[in-house]
Each structure stands twice: as C-alpha cells, then as structure tokens.
Write an enzyme that holds these catalytic residues in place. Structure first.
Site, PDB file in Angstrom:
ATOM      1  N   GLY A 100       0.780  -1.233   0.000  1.00 41.03           N
ATOM      2  CA  GLY A 100       0.000   0.000   0.000  1.00 41.03           C
ATOM      3  C   GLY A 100       0.807   1.275   0.000  1.00 41.03           C
ATOM      4  N   GLU A 132       4.115  29.684   6.170  1.00 40.64           N
ATOM      5  CA  GLU A 132       4.249  29.436   4.740  1.00 40.64           C
ATOM      6  C   GLU A 132       5.193  30.450   4.119  1.00 40.64           C
ATOM      7  OE1 GLU A 132       4.455  28.480   1.087  1.00 40.64           O
ATOM      8  OE2 GLU A 132       3.245  27.152   2.326  1.00 40.64           O
ATOM      9  N   HIS A 137     -32.863  18.399  -7.553  1.00 38.15           N
ATOM     10  CA  HIS A 137     -33.111  19.411  -6.523  1.00 38.15           C
ATOM     11  C   HIS A 137     -33.781  18.761  -5.317  1.00 38.15           C
ATOM     12  CE1 HIS A 137     -34.128  23.268  -4.717  1.00 38.15           C
ATOM     13  NE2 HIS A 137     -35.358  22.807  -4.512  1.00 38.15           N
ATOM     14  N   ALA A 167       1.787  25.424   3.949  1.00 43.18           N
ATOM     15  CA  ALA A 167       0.338  25.612   3.904  1.00 43.18           C
ATOM     16  C   ALA A 167      -0.276  24.925   2.702  1.00 43.18           C
ATOM     17  CB  ALA A 167      -0.006  27.105   3.889  1.00 43.18           C
TER      18      ALA A 167
END
Length: 465
Positions: A44, A207, A444, A185
C-alpha cells in the site's frame, strides 16, 4: 551465498504503493506474469499506511468531535460535556489501514502476482536483486519503478521524529500537543493542522509564499484562508524559517524578520522528495534530473531500455490517483501498444472542512498565457441543500474558453467538494462546454446544483446567483 534465481517474469515492479500495486493488478489482468518487490512488510505504500488513508480517518474522527462541541446547537441538539479518547481514534485509524492493506494482499493472490519483501536493486540485463530474509535474483522482460517519495526537509533542519516531525509521526501522536507549528500551507499541512487544532492544539501555519494552497486558484486560496482563520488556525504567510532549535521540552522556530515561535511540536509539511536513488537505476546510467526525478518519455519509458517509471518518482502532481492512472496506462502500453493519461483532467482535493477541490487550469495560469477566458462563480449560500446542511460557506468557479466555451478548469471550496468535482472531471475528459454542464439535469435539492449554477453563470445566466 548464491541468490535463488526466479526467471520468466514479464514484469517486475519495484514498490507496492498506489502506483505499483495497481499496475501489478492491471498487468496481471492483461495476462502478464508479474512480480512485485516491496521493502515494507505491508503493501500500500505511503498512501495507505502513513498518508491518504490514516489522515482521512483522523480528519473524520476529529470533525465529528468538533461538530459535537460546536456544530449541533444550531440544529437544536444539545449535548453535555464532550471528550475524546485519542487511543481509540488511533485504533480506528489503524484498523482501517489494516483492512485495506490486507485487501491488497488478497488481490495479489487472486491475480497470481508474486510478492517479494525486501530491498530491490536493479542489475544490468533487466535483473532485480532482492535482499530480504534471503537473497533472490529476478529476471524479467521489463521493470517498472514505482518507489514514490518521502517527506522533504528544510536546509539545516533535521527531522528527529520527536520534536520536529514529518507527517508520519504527526499521524501517530500519543497526546495532543499544546502548540503545533506547521511548516507549509499545502494540503498535508492544512489537513494535519486541522486535525490537531480540532482536538485542542494551538496551531500556527508558517508558509514561505504569500498565500495558503499556493498551487490552487487564487480565489480558492483567499476564500480558504478566511475560513481557516475563522476556525481558529493561525497563519504566518510570506515567512522564511531560518532555523529550528530545541527549547526545553519543545522547539523554537526562528523566522526571518519576525519573533520566534515556541511550540511543543513542529511538523515539516513543505513538500516531498522522490525516492529515486539507492536501488541501482542511477548507477546503470539512468537519467535523473536536478530535482531528483527520474526522466521518462510520454510512455513512461526511462533512458534505460525496458525500464519504466511512474508516480511521485517522476514528478508532476504527487497524488495517489495520478500514480495509479500512470501505472494502468504504462502496463497497458506494454501489453497493447497504447496507454494514455489526460493530465488536464486530473483532480486534486484538500480534505479540510470544507474541502477544496480542483481540476484543470487556474485563472492565473491561463491569463499568464493570454488564453481568452470567461468565468462563472456561484456561492453555496444560494444553495438550498447547503443551507439545510448548515454548510453554506464556499463557492464553485467554472473557467471556460472565451471563444469555444470548452471547460478549462473547475474549482470548488465547500461541502463535499471532492465528490462534487467528479462530475467536472468527466465533463473535461469528454471536452464538454460550460453550456453542456449548465443544461444537464441536476436534481433538486442537491449540492451539485451549485456546479450547474456556476456553469450557467459563465454566460451570466445563473438563476439563483
């Protein structure tokens, strides 16, 4: 001691992350005899074990805790004093990771992929030496490098794993730090900063550039900064770190022209660097660029015949799904002579709350190239479903070519932005226009109506905006 020889593989893959393991499965489906070498005991790679998956598990747990503390009162739901058990959160995270990594084990067995655990070293003649419990020598018709990347450091700053940490350690803190300084950031910094802030840490994000999410569309960056500040995160932008030193039980972060910050922990989230060395590729004369990325052609072929590379190790966006798509396309090219990835339709998501999601070009990049564009924006505060959810902060931005109306970029900050983006990815994959998106049915009330309205607004025809 002589290495055991295993011959006759069509493909040997080095690395079992989201690039390598998916390439292995697809290659096996196409009838190739495949071996995969992974140095870690579990499959993984970074994504499943110490990246994408564990961070999302903790983001979800911390969000539920924060919602119990501050988000339910508006719904008329009153709760008493809330608390959390960090060990249980971590245990849940680990169980999710275990489920997924064992799932890859099953898929390898199902597809008859041979897995070898150990360090790989490429030798001349398309051979791979595997050094593990015992030494093996694999021979193949082709080799695929999918070794990924690791957290990048800062010049003169060492990650000690205790006070100055990478994302790996920040996903496994035994206790919530009182103060956490996050360096960077981008997606990793904001996601991990959000987790620990929700759980009680005082978080300051530092940052070097002048905005958060520096690669995002500027409208998204501005909106995101406002939201994250409102949530309580602190920011120092345009700030250059000159050094980090231990101070008592914590750290002192020195910043050029500013007062130093004192924190219990410092998280370095200033990017990643490719794992392109130490396995023989460079020693055989393989070309690596100045930043350490392996150079490949349009079919992921390296400078060495029969050796291919995909994912973080070749540069570009360092995203799991980018590596996966490259892995599939690369082995399809090996087997069929055709394989393609449309990088212009590659999504990118930041899993903060709200999420920030994008596909295609930013407005700034298009203007720099003098591409004629038109844009449509719609705010979630005009969306009934978002209001019902109590999550109406955010917007959708659609960018289209001024003359052809073809969609060039879609950017979303808001509830479930990552899932909403999938529609835009498909639209761009098929070369849709903003009018195509605008005229398609959208149920909707749903959040997806915000995307429809933004597409309508490209032609200044939004109904609710």
């Amino acid at each position: 001691m002589m290495a055991d020889k295993k011959e006759g593989y069509d493909l040997v893959i080095i690395g079992a992350g989201p690039g390598g393991y998916i390439a292995a499965i697809r290659a096996a489906q196409l009838g190739l005899k495949v071996a995969c070498v992974e140095k870690d005991a579990v499959l993984g790679g970074t994504c499943l074990n110490i990246g994408c998956i564990p961070s999302k598990a903790l983001l979800e747990s911390s969000h539920k805790y924060a919602e119990c503390r501050t988000g339910l009162k508006a719904h008329g739901i009153m709760v008493g004093e809330t608390s959390f058990d960090l060990a249980t959160m971590m245990g849940r995270k680990d169980e999710i990771v275990k489920t997924l990594t064992s799932g890859i084990d099953y898929l390898f067995k199902k597809n008859k992929i041979e897995r070898f655990t150990g360090a790989a070293h490429i030798l001349d003649g398309l051979k791979v030496r595997v050094t593990g419990e015992k030494e093996l020598l694999l021979t193949a018709r082709a080799i695929l490098i999918a070794t990924g990347s690791r957290a990048a450091g800062l010049p003169g700053v060492a990650i000690d794993g205790t006070h100055v940490v990478s994302s790996t350690e920040a996903l496994a803190f035994a206790a919530v730090p009182k103060q956490l300084v996050v360096v960077g950031a981008g997606a990793v910094g904001l996601e991990l900063g959000s987790i620990w802030h929700r759980l009680g840490a005082e978080v300051t994000v530092v940052e070097y550039l002048d905005r958060v999410l520096p690669t995002a569309d500027r409208d998204m960056s501005k909106h995101a900064l406002r939201i994250f500040k409102k949530q309580g995160l602190k920011f120092l932008l345009g700030a250059k770190i000159t050094g980090i030193e231990q101070a008592g039980e914590g750290c002192r972060v020195n910043i050029s022209g500013k007062e130093p910050l004192v924190a219990e922990k410092v998280l370095l989230a200033a990017g990643r660097t490719p794992c392109s060395q130490g396995f023989g590729f460079e020693e055989l004369g393989g070309r690596i660029d100045k930043k350490g990325f392996i150079e490949v052609d349009s079919h992921w072929q390296t400078s060495l015949p029969g050796i291919y590379a995909i994912g973080d190790v070749i540069g570009g966006a360092m995203l799991a799904h980018k590596a996966s798509e490259e892995g599939v396309a690369c082995v399809e090219y090996m087997a069929t002579g055709y394989g393609h990835v449309n990088y212009q339709a590659m999504p990118s998501i930041v899993y903060t709350h709200p999420e920030v999601a994008s596909v295609g070009r930013t407005e700034d990049s298009l203007l720099e190239e003098a591409v004629p564009i038109k844009t449509g924006i719609f705010y979630f505060k005009g969306n009934g479903r978002a209001l019902a959810l109590g999550e109406s902060d955010g917007l959708v931005k659609v960018i289209a070519h001024h003359d052809t109306d073809r969609i060039l970029g879609v950017h979303i900050i808001g509830p479930q932005a990552g899932d909403l983006l999938a529609e835009a990815v498909v639209a761009m994959e098929y070369g849709a226009s903003s009018e195509d998106l605008a005229r398609a049915f959208h149920a909707h009330p749903t959040l997806s109506e915000a995307l429809k309205e933004a597409a309508l607004n490209v032609a200044k025809a939004a109904i609710h905006g």
